[in-house]
Scaffold this active site. Structure first.
Site, short mmCIF file in Angstrom:
data_model
loop_
_atom_site.label_atom_id
_atom_site.label_comp_id
_atom_site.label_asym_id
_atom_site.label_seq_id
_atom_site.Cartn_x
_atom_site.Cartn_y
_atom_site.Cartn_z
N ASP A 80 0.83 -1.27 -0.11
CA ASP A 80 -0.13 -0.07 -0.15
C ASP A 80 0.96 1.38 -0.05
O ASP A 80 2.10 1.25 -0.52
CB ASP A 80 -1.01 -0.04 1.15
N HIS A 132 -3.79 5.83 3.34
CA HIS A 132 -4.63 4.46 2.84
C HIS A 132 -4.01 3.19 3.42
O HIS A 132 -4.86 2.61 4.09
CB HIS A 132 -4.33 4.63 1.40
N SER A 181 -11.15 -1.49 -0.46
CA SER A 181 -9.97 -1.39 0.30
C SER A 181 -10.04 -1.77 1.64
O SER A 181 -9.02 -2.32 2.27
CB SER A 181 -9.27 0.12 0.26
#
Length: 621
Positions: free
Chosen positions: A187, A224, A372
Site C-alpha cells: 500500500d 490509505h 480497500s
C-alpha cells in the site's frame, strides 16, 4: 554380531553424511536464490527512485491500445540472452524477468519495437502508470477522538458483523494458544507511530516509491495504508502483526513495477498472508508472476475486488482477476452487497466496506468506504484462523470461510441507483454467483456454536390486503422494518406484527451468554397487493383490458373482469404514475409490445401465464 552392528552404524553414518551434504546443497541453493531475488528488488527500487523522482507520472484516463512510455522502462520476459538496445540499466535475477531503463520515451519506444522481434524474448511490455492524485478533501471529517464504540473496537459494528470481536474476546478469556502471524500489506506505507497500531507493526523498511525516505515505509500523506492496517489490527488478536510495504507516491501516479516489487519483497520476507487493496491492469503480467511466487512459497494473497461496479475478470483488475487470489467485495452497515463494488463469478466473500471507521496518520480517525477495507477484514480472518489452527492450509481456510459465510442480498436500487426505496427486487444470480458466498463469519469458520435464528409463520412473498407475522425464538428477538440491520438498539419483539403495505422485516435473536451473541438474521420481504375490482378496468369482448382506472400502487389483476376472462391488455395502460407493482393473471396469454413503455414507476411485475416478452416490453422503464 558386534561386527554386523558396527557395519550398520558405519553405513548409517555414511548415509547421514551424504544426506547432510545433499541438504546443505539444497539450503545453500535456496540462500543464493533468496539473495538474487533481494538484489533484484533492491536494484529495481533504485532504478525507480533514480529515474522517476523528477517525473510527474500521470495515469491515462482513457483506454488505449498504444503503450504509454512515461516511465521509459520496459519489462522483458526472456529465456536467454538478448540485445537490450542501449538500456541505461538492466536488472535481472528474479525468474526470467528483465527490467530495462532507457533515457527517454523515444529510446524506450524504439527498444520496445526492436525487442518484439528479438530472439529469446518471450514478451515485452511497458512499465505502466497507475493511481491518480489524491483528492483535496481526502481527510475531510477526520478527528483525533477515538470513535464511540459499544465493544471497544475501532469499528464496533463491522467487527461484530464479521464475528471477529466475539472471537477475539473468546480467545482472550480462554487463553487459547496462538501462533504469531504476519500480514504483509502492499500500500501507501503506514504511520507506524499511530497510537492504535502500537506493538502491532513489524517494520519492513521497504519503499519502492519516489517519495518519503529511502528504506522507510513511513506514510503521513496518503493515509490509505494506515487505514488498511488499522482494519487488520481491529479484527485480529495480538498474535497477528502487520508489515507494510510502501509502493505508492504521495501525489503523482505510480509505477506499476513499484507495486509488483512490494509483493515480491513481502514474499521474500516470509510474511504469512499478503493483503492488496490496490488494482490495475497487469499489462506486463509481473503481478501474475508475483502472485504465483507467493503461492509457490505457501503465502495466500487476499485482494480488493475494486469499486467500479464492474466484473473483475472482464475489466482485468489485477491481482483480483487471478484465480489463486482471494477476492473480496464490500458489504454495507445494513448487511447488503454494495452495488458500487466490483463483482465476478470467482469472488470469494464480502466484508464491511461502507461506513468503516479506520485510523489515519497523526493519531486521527475517519469513516471511509471501499473494498480497500473489505480486503483487510478478510485477510484478518485468514490470520486469526491460521493463528489458532496453524496446521490448516490456506486452501482449507479459504474453503471454510466460503462455506460458513452468510449469504447477502443485492438490491436493484444499489445497482441502478434509483431513488425509489420500494425497488426491492432480489437478484439471486448476483447474490449467489457474482458477489461471492456472503459475509465472512470468523466464529462460524472456527466452529463456534451459533445462536439459532428466529423463525416466522410467513416467509417472504406476495400477499393480498393484510398479513400478520409472528416471530418465534426462545431468546429475545430484535427487529427492524426499514431495511436496516437489527441490533439490540432496534425494536424488541413482543407481539405479532400486522402489515397492510410492503414491508422488509429483518430480525435477529440475541443471547448475551453466547460467544457469538447474535444469530444470523431472518428476513421477510413482504409485498402486499390489492386485488382489482370490476370498476377499476375497461375490457373488450375479446378479453383485452383497454384501460386501468384504479389508482392502486400494488395491483393484482383478477382472472375475470365483468365476467370476461382476461387474456391480454393494451400497451401503456398501466403507465398512470401510481402503479409500481403488478401481478397479472395465470390465464393471461400475451403481453403487448412496448407494454410498459416509458413507465419509470413500475418496479415489480409477475407476468402470470404469459411466458414470452418482446424486446421492447420494458423500453424506457
Amino acid at each position: 554380531m558386534k561386527k554386523l552392528k558396527a557395519g550398520i552404524c558405519v553405513l548409517t553414518a555414511a548415509v547421514m553424511a551424504m544426506l547432510s551434504v545433499s541438504i546443505g546443497f539444497t539450503a545453500y541453493a535456496d540462500v543464493l536464490e533468496g539473495q538474487a531475488v533481494e538484489r533484484f528488488v533492491d536494484n529495481a527500487c533504485d532504478v525507480i527512485q533514480d529515474y522517476d523522482a523528477d517525473k510527474e507520472l500521470i495515469p491515462s484516463e482513457e483506454e488505449s491500445d498504444e503503450p504509454d512510455f512515461q516511465t521509459c522502462r520496459l519489462i522483458v520476459k526472456a529465456d536467454g540472452s538478448f540485445d537490450t538496445f542501449g538500456a541505461l540499466k538492466h536488472i535481472k535475477g528474479f525468474k526470467n524477468i528483465h527490467i530495462l531503463q532507457y533515457k527517454d520515451e523515444n529510446s524506450a519506444k524504439q527498444a520496445y519495437e526492436a525487442l518484439e522481434n528479438e530472439p529469446n524474448v518471450l514478451s515485452v511490455s511497458v512499465d505502466g502508470v497507475v493511481s491518480p492524485k489524491l483528492s483535496a478533501d481526502r481527510f475531510e471529517g477526520a478527528t483525533e477522538i477515538f470513535p464511540e464504540s459499544s465493544n471497544g473496537h475501532l469499528c464496533d459494528w463491522a467487527t461484530e458483523r464479521t464475528q471477529s470481536a466475539q472471537v477475539i474476546e473468546y480467545i482472550n478469556e480462554n487463553d487459547i494458544p496462538l501462533t504469531d502471524i504476519t500480514v504483509g500489506v502492499i500500500d501507501s506505507g503506514v504511520d507506524y507511530n499511530h497510537e492504535f497500531l502500537q506493538d502491532r507493526i513489524v517494520r519492513s523498511y521497504f519503499n519502492s516509491s519516489t517519495d518519503g525516505t529511502e528504506n522507510d515505509e513511513y506514510d503521513v500523506i496518503d493515509g490509505h495504508g494506515t487505514a488498511v492496517s488499522s482494519v487488520i489490527v481491529d479484527n485480529t488478536p495480538e498474535s497477528v502483526s502487520v508489515s507494510v510495504y510502501r509502493v505508492l507516491n504521495d501525489y503523482t501516479g505510480n509505477s506499476m513495477l513499484a507495486i509488483q516489487l512490494g509483493m515480491i519483497a513481502a514474499v521474500d520476507d516470509d510474511v504469512d498472508i499478503i493483503s492488496v487493496s490496490l488494482g490495475s491492469v497487469d499489462s506486463d503480467k509481473l503481478t501474475e508472476i508475483a502472485v504465483d511466487y507467493a503461492e509457490e512459497n505457501g503465502i495466500i494473497v487476499v485482494c480488493a475486488a475494486g469499486n467500479d461496479a464492474d466484473d473483475v475478470v472482464e475489466s482485468s483488475v489485477a491481482p483480483a482477476e487471478y484465480e489463486e487470489t482471494v477476492k473480496v467485495t464490500a458489504s454495507s452497515k445494513d448487511s447488503r452487497n454494495c452495488g458500487w463494488s466490483n463483482y465476478g463469478l470467482y469472488i470469494d466473500v464480502s466484508a464491511p466496506g461502507e461506513d468503516v471507521n479506520v485510523a489515519i496518520p497523526n493519531n486521527q480517525y475517519i469513516v471511509w468506504d471501499g473494498t480497500s477495507f473489505s480486503c483487510p477484514s478478510v485477510a484478518a480472518a485468514f490470520a486469526t484462523i491460521k493463528s489458532v489452527y496453524y496446521e490448516y492450509s490456506y486452501d482449507e481456510i479459504r474453503n471454510i470461510l466460503n462455506e460458513t459465510a452468510t449469504p447477502l442480498i443485492t438490491y436493484a436500487e444499489d445497482i441502478f441507483d434509483t431513488p425509489l426505496k420500494t425497488f426491492a427486487l432480489r437478484t439471486p444470480d448476483l447474490q449467489y454467483g457474482q458477489y461471492g458466498n456472503g459475509l465472512v463469519q470468523v466464529g462460524a469458520a472456527l466452529g463456534i456454536e451459533s445462536v439459532p435464528s428466529p423463525t416466522a409463520n410467513l416467509e417472504s412473498g406476495n400477499y393480498a390486503d393484510e398479513i400478520t407475522v409472528e416471530l418465534y425464538s426462545d431468546l429475545p428477538i430484535y427487529y427492524t422494518l426499514d431495511g436496516t440491520y437489527p441490533t439490540t438498539q432496534s425494536t424488541l419483539y413482543t407481539e405479532p406484527l400486522t402489515f397492510s403495505e410492503d414491508t422488509d422485516l429483518r430480525a435477529v435473536a440475541y443471547n448475551e451468554d453466547s460467544v457469538l451473541k447474535y444469530s444470523t438474521e431472518f428476513e421477510g420481504e413482504y409485498q402486499i397487493f390489492t386485488t382489482g375490482t370490476d370498476d377499476m378496468f375497461e375490457i373488450d369482448e375479446t378479453g383485452c383490458i383497454t384501460a386501468y382506472l384504479g389508482g392502486v400502487s400494488n395491483l393484482i389483476v383478477p382472472e375475470e373482469i365483468q365476467g370476461i376472462e382476461v387474456v391480454s391488455f393494451t400497451a401503456e395502460i398501466f403507465n398512470d404514475g401510481i402503479l409500481g407493482k403488478l401481478i397479472l393473471p395465470e390465464i393471461l396469454k400475451e403481453i403487448p409490445e412496448y407494454a410498459f413503455y416509458n413507465n419509470d414507476i413500475i418496479t415489480y411485475i409477475n407476468t402470470g401465464g404469459a411466458n414470452i416478452l418482446t424486446q421492447g416490453t420494458f423500453s424506457g422503464c
